[in-house]
Design a protein around this motif. Structure first.
Motif, PDB file in Angstrom:
ATOM      1  N   ILE A 151      -2.537  31.458  63.340  1.00  0.00           N
ATOM      2  CA  ILE A 151      -1.652  30.588  64.110  1.00  0.00           C
ATOM      3  C   ILE A 151      -1.671  29.190  63.486  1.00  0.00           C
ATOM      4  CG2 ILE A 151      -1.374  29.423  66.334  1.00  0.00           C
ATOM      5  CD1 ILE A 151      -2.390  31.951  67.660  1.00  0.00           C
ATOM      6  N   PRO A 152      -0.493  28.589  63.234  1.00  0.00           N
ATOM      7  CA  PRO A 152      -0.441  27.235  62.661  1.00  0.00           C
ATOM      8  C   PRO A 152      -0.897  26.207  63.691  1.00  0.00           C
ATOM      9  CG  PRO A 152       1.760  27.984  63.215  1.00  0.00           C
ATOM     10  CD  PRO A 152       0.845  29.148  63.455  1.00  0.00           C
ATOM     11  N   THR A 153      -2.177  25.884  63.665  1.00  0.00           N
ATOM     12  CA  THR A 153      -2.774  25.026  64.688  1.00  0.00           C
ATOM     13  C   THR A 153      -2.073  23.681  64.802  1.00  0.00           C
ATOM     14  OG1 THR A 153      -4.913  26.078  64.292  1.00  0.00           O
ATOM     15  CG2 THR A 153      -4.930  23.983  65.465  1.00  0.00           C
ATOM     16  N   ALA A 154      -1.749  23.082  63.661  1.00  0.00           N
ATOM     17  CA  ALA A 154      -1.113  21.764  63.688  1.00  0.00           C
ATOM     18  C   ALA A 154       0.238  21.821  64.390  1.00  0.00           C
ATOM     19  CB  ALA A 154      -0.953  21.239  62.268  1.00  0.00           C
ATOM     20  N   VAL A 155       1.003  22.861  64.108  1.00  0.00           N
ATOM     21  CA  VAL A 155       2.323  23.003  64.728  1.00  0.00           C
ATOM     22  C   VAL A 155       2.186  23.191  66.236  1.00  0.00           C
ATOM     23  CG1 VAL A 155       4.394  24.432  64.854  1.00  0.00           C
ATOM     24  CG2 VAL A 155       3.363  23.936  62.634  1.00  0.00           C
ATOM     25  N   VAL A 156       1.246  24.038  66.643  1.00  0.00           N
ATOM     26  CA  VAL A 156       1.035  24.295  68.071  1.00  0.00           C
ATOM     27  C   VAL A 156       0.585  23.021  68.780  1.00  0.00           C
ATOM     28  CG1 VAL A 156      -0.355  25.551  69.760  1.00  0.00           C
ATOM     29  CG2 VAL A 156       0.515  26.734  67.737  1.00  0.00           C
ATOM     30  N   THR A 157      -0.333  22.292  68.172  1.00  0.00           N
ATOM     31  CA  THR A 157      -0.854  21.079  68.792  1.00  0.00           C
ATOM     32  C   THR A 157       0.234  20.024  68.968  1.00  0.00           C
ATOM     33  OG1 THR A 157      -3.078  21.458  67.916  1.00  0.00           O
ATOM     34  CG2 THR A 157      -2.531  19.203  68.564  1.00  0.00           C
ATOM     35  N   ARG A 158       1.006  19.782  67.902  1.00  0.00           N
ATOM     36  CA  ARG A 158       2.090  18.801  68.004  1.00  0.00           C
ATOM     37  C   ARG A 158       3.147  19.265  69.014  1.00  0.00           C
ATOM     38  NH1 ARG A 158       4.373  14.579  65.018  1.00  0.00           N
ATOM     39  NH2 ARG A 158       2.901  14.803  63.290  1.00  0.00           N
ATOM     40  N   SER A 159       3.464  20.558  69.011  1.00  0.00           N
ATOM     41  CA  SER A 159       4.466  21.081  69.945  1.00  0.00           C
ATOM     42  C   SER A 159       4.001  20.920  71.390  1.00  0.00           C
ATOM     43  CB  SER A 159       4.742  22.559  69.651  1.00  0.00           C
ATOM     44  OG  SER A 159       5.289  22.721  68.352  1.00  0.00           O
ATOM     45  N   LEU A 160       2.712  21.141  71.637  1.00  0.00           N
ATOM     46  CA  LEU A 160       2.166  20.934  72.974  1.00  0.00           C
ATOM     47  C   LEU A 160       2.318  19.476  73.402  1.00  0.00           C
ATOM     48  CD1 LEU A 160      -1.147  22.996  72.926  1.00  0.00           C
ATOM     49  CD2 LEU A 160       0.790  23.368  74.457  1.00  0.00           C
ATOM     50  N   GLY A 161       2.070  18.571  72.448  1.00  0.00           N
ATOM     51  CA  GLY A 161       2.207  17.156  72.747  1.00  0.00           C
ATOM     52  C   GLY A 161       3.634  16.791  73.124  1.00  0.00           C
ATOM     53  N   VAL A 162       4.592  17.278  72.333  1.00  0.00           N
ATOM     54  CA  VAL A 162       6.005  16.969  72.594  1.00  0.00           C
ATOM     55  C   VAL A 162       6.448  17.593  73.916  1.00  0.00           C
ATOM     56  CG1 VAL A 162       8.362  17.334  71.773  1.00  0.00           C
ATOM     57  CG2 VAL A 162       6.557  16.728  70.143  1.00  0.00           C
ATOM     58  N   LEU A 163       6.084  18.864  74.131  1.00  0.00           N
ATOM     59  CA  LEU A 163       6.460  19.557  75.370  1.00  0.00           C
ATOM     60  C   LEU A 163       5.843  18.867  76.585  1.00  0.00           C
ATOM     61  CD1 LEU A 163       7.696  22.002  76.876  1.00  0.00           C
ATOM     62  CD2 LEU A 163       5.526  23.198  76.463  1.00  0.00           C
ATOM     63  N   GLY A 164       4.559  18.552  76.478  1.00  0.00           N
ATOM     64  CA  GLY A 164       3.878  17.907  77.598  1.00  0.00           C
ATOM     65  C   GLY A 164       4.450  16.539  77.903  1.00  0.00           C
ATOM     66  N   ALA A 165       4.758  15.764  76.859  1.00  0.00           N
ATOM     67  CA  ALA A 165       5.323  14.431  77.064  1.00  0.00           C
ATOM     68  C   ALA A 165       6.687  14.522  77.748  1.00  0.00           C
ATOM     69  CB  ALA A 165       5.439  13.702  75.726  1.00  0.00           C
ATOM     70  N   ALA A 166       7.516  15.467  77.292  1.00  0.00           N
ATOM     71  CA  ALA A 166       8.848  15.633  77.887  1.00  0.00           C
ATOM     72  C   ALA A 166       8.742  16.078  79.345  1.00  0.00           C
ATOM     73  CB  ALA A 166       9.649  16.648  77.077  1.00  0.00           C
ATOM     74  N   ALA A 167       7.839  17.034  79.619  1.00  0.00           N
ATOM     75  CA  ALA A 167       7.668  17.531  80.981  1.00  0.00           C
ATOM     76  C   ALA A 167       7.164  16.441  81.914  1.00  0.00           C
ATOM     77  CB  ALA A 167       6.707  18.718  80.988  1.00  0.00           C
ATOM     78  N   LEU A 168       6.204  15.657  81.437  1.00  0.00           N
ATOM     79  CA  LEU A 168       5.673  14.565  82.261  1.00  0.00           C
ATOM     80  C   LEU A 168       6.739  13.514  82.537  1.00  0.00           C
ATOM     81  CD1 LEU A 168       2.096  14.002  80.785  1.00  0.00           C
ATOM     82  CD2 LEU A 168       2.645  14.563  83.153  1.00  0.00           C
ATOM     83  N   ALA A 169       7.504  13.168  81.498  1.00  0.00           N
ATOM     84  CA  ALA A 169       8.541  12.151  81.666  1.00  0.00           C
ATOM     85  C   ALA A 169       9.573  12.602  82.697  1.00  0.00           C
ATOM     86  CB  ALA A 169       9.214  11.864  80.318  1.00  0.00           C
ATOM     87  N   PHE A 170      10.035  13.854  82.571  1.00  0.00           N
ATOM     88  CA  PHE A 170      11.035  14.345  83.519  1.00  0.00           C
ATOM     89  C   PHE A 170      10.462  14.412  84.925  1.00  0.00           C
ATOM     90  CE2 PHE A 170      13.195  17.556  86.010  1.00  0.00           C
ATOM     91  CZ  PHE A 170      14.524  17.203  85.835  1.00  0.00           C
ATOM     92  N   THR A 171       9.212  14.886  85.038  1.00  0.00           N
ATOM     93  CA  THR A 171       8.581  15.006  86.347  1.00  0.00           C
ATOM     94  C   THR A 171       8.453  13.651  87.037  1.00  0.00           C
ATOM     95  OG1 THR A 171       7.334  16.970  85.660  1.00  0.00           O
ATOM     96  CG2 THR A 171       6.498  15.762  87.561  1.00  0.00           C
ATOM     97  N   MET A 172       8.056  12.639  86.271  1.00  0.00           N
ATOM     98  CA  MET A 172       7.910  11.313  86.858  1.00  0.00           C
ATOM     99  C   MET A 172       9.255  10.746  87.302  1.00  0.00           C
ATOM    100  SD  MET A 172       4.713  10.718  86.986  1.00  0.00           S
ATOM    101  CE  MET A 172       4.558  12.490  87.262  1.00  0.00           C
TER     102      MET A 172
END
Length: 223
Positions: A151-172
């Motif tokens: 599994i491309p760890t770097a890709v997964v980690t960055r994708s989690l960051g982007v997804l989490g940031a977007a989800a948090l922003a929308f939720t707030m």
């Protein structure tokens, strides 16, 4: 500042440490391992007849350049940060959804007719929170088996960051919208209750931790 009298190993380790990004505790542990290895190598060179400075310089030279060593260590920090963010998203996003839903399901002085706009935003936020939680759980499992599954760890980690940031922003943003859409007396009753104060306190503790982790997951991966 590093003094001109600093030993070669200390200066080298300092430079490597400054090149690394990731969880603080993990960085400290990895730097300690690097330092111990260099000191063991230097001690072997001293026993072979070199001076302390020459022995340390030889150990440093054999270890590789600062950039090479940092590049070898950084993937482990990326994986650790990815697992940390994945765990926080798996627990935190569904947790926040339940945290805010339960008091309104239980009911209280704040229970009034809910505007359609609030119901729509609430449903969207709920699905986002639960979906991100599932993605976080899958990422925890995937990153734990990353080496075996290629599994491309770097890709997964960055994708989690982007997804989490977007989800948090929308939720707030949605939460603020729901607050304005709800009748003022309902929000006032909720915020002045012990349940409302508890929910707000927990949210104020959870959101910064989630935000910090998702931002670091984006920054920890080299561009």
């Amino acid at each position: 500042m590093i003094s001109t009298q600093t030993s070669p190993i200390t200066a080298y380790v300092y430079a490597v440490r400054r090149s690394l990004h990731g969880p603080r505790r993990a960085r400290i542990d990895l730097i300690e391992e690097l330092t111990d290895g260099l000191r063991d190598a230097a001690e072997a060179h001293r026993q072979a007849g070199l001076t302390r400075v020459d022995a340390e310089q030889r150990a440093v030279a054999e270890s590789g350049t600062v950039a090479e060593v940092a590049a070898a260590i950084q993937p482990e920090l990326i994986a650790k940060q990815g697992r940390r963010t994945a765990m926080l998203l798996a627990l935190g996003m569904p947790g926040l959804v339940l945290l805010w839903d339960v008091p309104w399901k239980i009911g209280g002085p704040w229970s009034t007719a809910t505007p359609p706009a609030t119901l729509l935003l609430s449903d969207i936020v709920t699905w986002i929170g639960l979906s991100v939680g599932v993605v976080g759980l899958l990422a925890v499992l995937g990153l734990s088996l990353g080496a075996r599954l290629s599994i491309p760890t770097a890709v997964v980690t960055r994708s989690l960051g982007v997804l989490g940031a977007a989800a948090l922003a929308f939720t707030m943003v949605a939460s603020v919208g729901m607050g304005f859409a709800n009748p003022a007396e309902a929000m006032g009753a909720f915020m002045s209750s012990w349940i409302g104060l508890s929910v707000m306190t927990a949210t104020l503790l959870a959101v910064p931790a989630l935000t910090f982790s998702v931002v670091r997951s984006i920054k920890v991966v080299p561009s």
